[in-house]
Design an enzyme around this catalytic site. Structure first.
Site, mmCIF file in Angstrom:
data_model
loop_
_atom_site.group_PDB
_atom_site.id
_atom_site.type_symbol
_atom_site.label_atom_id
_atom_site.label_comp_id
_atom_site.label_asym_id
_atom_site.label_seq_id
_atom_site.Cartn_x
_atom_site.Cartn_y
_atom_site.Cartn_z
ATOM 1 N N SER A 64 0.548 -1.522 -0.387
ATOM 2 C CA SER A 64 0.090 0.317 0.004
ATOM 3 C C SER A 64 0.823 1.407 -0.159
ATOM 4 O O SER A 64 -0.134 2.127 0.196
ATOM 5 C CB SER A 64 -1.272 0.358 1.477
ATOM 6 O OG SER A 64 -1.999 -0.799 0.859
ATOM 7 N N LYS A 67 0.078 3.526 -2.626
ATOM 8 C CA LYS A 67 -0.789 4.159 -3.056
ATOM 9 C C LYS A 67 -0.358 5.704 -3.003
ATOM 10 O O LYS A 67 -0.972 6.539 -3.627
ATOM 11 C CB LYS A 67 -1.693 4.064 -2.090
ATOM 12 C CG LYS A 67 -2.668 2.348 -2.146
ATOM 13 C CD LYS A 67 -3.064 1.682 -0.575
ATOM 14 C CE LYS A 67 -3.648 0.808 -1.451
ATOM 15 N NZ LYS A 67 -4.325 0.198 -0.554
ATOM 16 N N TYR A 189 -3.437 -2.697 -9.990
ATOM 17 C CA TYR A 189 -3.548 -2.348 -8.955
ATOM 18 C C TYR A 189 -2.187 -2.907 -8.555
ATOM 19 O O TYR A 189 -1.558 -3.272 -7.214
ATOM 20 C CB TYR A 189 -4.679 -2.478 -7.964
ATOM 21 C CG TYR A 189 -4.892 -2.402 -6.729
ATOM 22 C CD1 TYR A 189 -4.870 -0.826 -5.720
ATOM 23 C CD2 TYR A 189 -4.992 -3.352 -6.275
ATOM 24 C CE1 TYR A 189 -4.589 -1.292 -4.536
ATOM 25 C CE2 TYR A 189 -4.987 -3.319 -4.044
ATOM 26 C CZ TYR A 189 -4.489 -2.146 -3.572
ATOM 27 O OH TYR A 189 -4.520 -2.443 -2.640
ATOM 28 N N TYR A 241 -3.999 2.461 7.959
ATOM 29 C CA TYR A 241 -4.969 2.281 8.257
ATOM 30 C C TYR A 241 -6.107 2.626 9.436
ATOM 31 O O TYR A 241 -5.889 3.511 9.651
ATOM 32 C CB TYR A 241 -4.697 0.320 8.605
ATOM 33 C CG TYR A 241 -3.363 0.067 7.400
ATOM 34 C CD1 TYR A 241 -4.162 -0.279 5.986
ATOM 35 C CD2 TYR A 241 -2.302 -1.022 8.229
ATOM 36 C CE1 TYR A 241 -3.079 -0.504 5.259
ATOM 37 C CE2 TYR A 241 -1.728 -0.923 7.274
ATOM 38 C CZ TYR A 241 -2.432 -1.197 5.644
ATOM 39 O OH TYR A 241 -1.066 -1.388 4.474
ATOM 40 N N VAL A 259 0.905 -3.981 3.787
ATOM 41 C CA VAL A 259 1.199 -4.977 4.429
ATOM 42 C C VAL A 259 2.433 -5.843 4.064
ATOM 43 O O VAL A 259 2.524 -6.858 4.965
ATOM 44 C CB VAL A 259 -0.410 -5.889 4.127
ATOM 45 C CG1 VAL A 259 -1.372 -5.600 4.917
ATOM 46 C CG2 VAL A 259 -0.407 -6.288 2.512
#
Ligand code: GLU
Length: 305
Positions: A64, A67, A189, A241, A259
């Site tokens: 992530s 992102k 993605y 998160y 992660v």
């Protein structure tokens, strides 16, 4: 100036007992193979000094953390129009939750939960000629490492098990907030999540966010001052998160986790810091990595507060 090298080495020793705690992510089977004993940390200051300890030069799956880079590409392309399709509020839910989307009519809460990242991916696909090449070029440029690449095995491993992301994408599509074919969005993605970078790459590669959007060594303007400020704000409020409040309280800097066990933090006008330890806490952030960053800001006396 703090003795960054001594501080990093001290932190590496202090967190050793934590490396046996937490769980390495296994819902992407390829990630489960990574040894939990790994620990690396790197700091790069605005004047280009690099400090590193442990496995800081070893590449791992950034997941992530990617992102932040796709958000950067989307903001470069369409600026504030992005916010018509994705929000800017912390979610208060798991990063891959479906529930909130139903209540909020397919408008993801922020670009760092999976739903938001899928919308950002859709924007990147719509506005870039060769999205994969452009994402790679952007990341290689920011971090100064031309060897950064994706890991097709990780991407395939996620694709074979990515039922929840497929559900999210289909669900968002049902509200009309995605344009491209679901498979194309998911493939992009999974590609971005599979990029492999080291702590050194990540600390270098996030330095533009500590430098008002400009890459300190090449002088390239990646984002405007205003956009860099806003990405930092989003990292602080949404980057870790459903534990962003706790991370802000404990660590006190904008950060983005993945992660794969990586976390990158930014201290505006000072430095970028990256840490990697594969085992995660209950909220999905690297357990020893969070502790290491907390120690780092405590020992250096640096934070944004
Ligand atoms: N590829 C992962 C997923 O979609 C990224 C999760 C993360 O690092 O937060 O589940």
């Amino acid at each position: 100036m703090p003795d960054y090298q001594a501080i990093l080495d001290e932190i590496r020793d202090e967190v050793q007992p934590l490396l046996v705690q937490g769980h390495v992510a296994d819902y992407i089977p390829r990630l489960a193979c990574v040894p939990r004993e790994k620990f690396g940390m790197a700091v790069v200051t605005l004047d280009g000094q690099l400090y590193q300890t442990g496995d800081a030069a070893e590449a791992f799956s950034i997941q992530s953390i990617s992102k932040v880079y796709t958000l950067t590409l989307a903001l470069q392309s369409i600026g504030d129009k992005l916010w018509q399709r994705v929000g800017r509020e912390p979610s208060g839910n798991a990063f891959n939750s479906l529930v909130q989307l139903e209540l909020e009519n397919g408008l993801p809460r922020n670009p760092f939960i999976n739903a938001g990242a899928l919308v950002v991916a859709d924007v990147v696909l719509a506005t870039r000629k060769d999205p994969r090449a452009q994402l790679l070029a952007a990341i290689r440029g920011c971090s100064g490492n031309p060897d950064i690449r994706d890991d097709p095995e990780v991407a395939l491993s996620e694709k074979a098990n990515g039922f929840r992301n497929a559900a999210l994408a289909n669900f968002i599509r049902s509200f009309g907030n995605l344009e491209h074919a679901i498979d194309d969005i998911l493939d992009f993605y999974f590609f971005q999540c599979s990029l492999a970078m080291s702590c050194v790459d990540l600390a270098r590669g996030f330095l533009f966010l500590a430098n008002q959007g400009r890459c300190p060594w090449s002088g390239t303007n990646i984002l405007s001052t205003d956009q860099a400020k806003r990405i930092n704000a989003l990292m602080l409020t949404c980057g870790t998160y459903d534990a962003a409040g706790d991370f802000a309280y404990q660590v006190g800097i904008p950060g983005k986790s993945g992660v794969g066990g990586g976390i990158v933090g930014v201290i505006p006008n000072q430095l970028a810091v990256a840490v990697w330890s594969p085992a995660l806490n209950a909220k999905g952030n690297s357990l020893a990595g969070s502790a290491a960053l907390e120690r780092f800001t405590a020992k250096t006396g640096l934070s944004i507060f």
